[in-house]
Structures are given as C-alpha cells and as structure tokens.
Design an enzyme around this catalytic site. Sequence first.
Site, PDB file in Angstrom:
ATOM      1  N   THR A   1      32.417 -58.556 -23.180  1.00  0.00           N
ATOM      2  CA  THR A   1      31.089 -58.256 -23.704  1.00  0.00           C
ATOM      3  C   THR A   1      30.206 -59.444 -23.350  1.00  0.00           C
ATOM      4  OG1 THR A   1      31.958 -56.898 -25.492  1.00  0.00           O
ATOM      5  CG2 THR A   1      29.722 -57.746 -25.754  1.00  0.00           C
TER       6      THR A   1
ATOM      7  N   LYS B   1      26.967 -51.460 -25.182  1.00  0.00           N
ATOM      8  CA  LYS B   1      27.780 -52.283 -26.088  1.00  0.00           C
ATOM      9  C   LYS B   1      26.906 -53.235 -26.888  1.00  0.00           C
ATOM     10  CE  LYS B   1      31.210 -54.333 -28.111  1.00  0.00           C
ATOM     11  NZ  LYS B   1      32.205 -55.206 -27.621  1.00  0.00           N
TER      12      LYS B   1
ATOM     13  N   PRO C   1      35.559 -64.340 -23.067  1.00  0.00           N
ATOM     14  CA  PRO C   1      34.534 -64.404 -24.112  1.00  0.00           C
ATOM     15  C   PRO C   1      33.072 -64.394 -23.663  1.00  0.00           C
ATOM     16  CG  PRO C   1      36.199 -66.113 -24.443  1.00  0.00           C
ATOM     17  CD  PRO C   1      36.449 -65.496 -23.113  1.00  0.00           C
TER      18      PRO C   1
END
Length: 183
Positions: A37, A117, A6
């Site tokens: 991410t 992203k 995460p």
Amino acid sequence: MFTMVPEGRHVQDVFLNPDNGILTGPVHDKTFVDCSTIDPSTSIEVGKAVLRVSPTARFYDVPVSGGVTGAEAARLSCLAGTSEDDAYFRDCLQPLLAMMGRNIFCVGGPGQGLVAKLCNNYLSGTIAIATAEAMNIGMRHGIEPKLLSDIFNKSSSGSWQNGKSSYWMKWTAAEGPFQQTLM
C-alpha cells in the site's frame, strides 16, 4: 513474483536498486505483483521501469485489505490496478490471488488499485475515529462498552471497526478515545 513492503521507497529499492534490485536480473516474460500500500505515482513509476527493461514483463499493483486476520484466513480483498478485460490477469493471476482472498476487484488501469485502497483506508480511518468518539461519549455517561458496541452492531451504526469490540473492552471511561484506538 509477489512483493509487499511498507513504503514506496522500499518498493523502489526492491525493484530499482542498481546493485541488487529485481530489475538488475533477468525479467523477460516475468510477472510482478506488488501488494504494497503505497502512493500510486511510485507504483506507476516502477511499472514503467519494468516495461523499459523488458516490454514482455508485466507489473501489477494489487494492494490488499483485511489485515493480518484476513491474511491468515485467506479472506483478503485484492484491489488490482488493471481492467476486467485483461485476459492474462484473469487467467493467470486471479487464481493465485484467490488463494489469498475472496474478493478480487479489477479497478481500472495502473495505480488505480492503489487509489481504491487509499480511499478505503481513508474511509475506514474516518469510521474508526467516529466510532471511538461515540464509544467515548457513551462510556463517559456510564454505558458499559460491550453493551454500547452491541447496540451499534445491531443498529444503524454497525461497522467492521465496531465489530472488533475487543478494542473497546480495553477502555475505561477515564481514558481518551482516539489515543486508545491507535494503541
């Protein structure tokens, strides 16, 4: 080895933890693909640490987009922080990533997959907020949510977020837009 956790601190722990991190074991000639991410600077830091431990190891940031639905259908977009000229990536990793998704983008150098992203998430979030506000206006004026969503999808304001009309169907005209979008 593929990883996806995460937050940046989790990536650091997975790789750099002095007691049981990946870099405490043999990494010579290994390839690491982190699909988390996270912030680009943490990814670059971890990539440099991998190379310090073994100059023959490889580290790639390849965050993915498409959510659970995209993952289940193997339709993720993979945003790789590497050049299209990277023969190892093209020959060895791209076929593996193709099992996860249809769209594989080589964005540039280390960390740039993550920058892409984060830009995508920013734009997606902005569209979700605007869609929620537009839905709220129409619903407060008595337009049925499904009809309004269909109008958006068949007009100039169609989007992935609006296409997920099941979100809008849970609303009533009395509920707030942004709060309901986040639930």
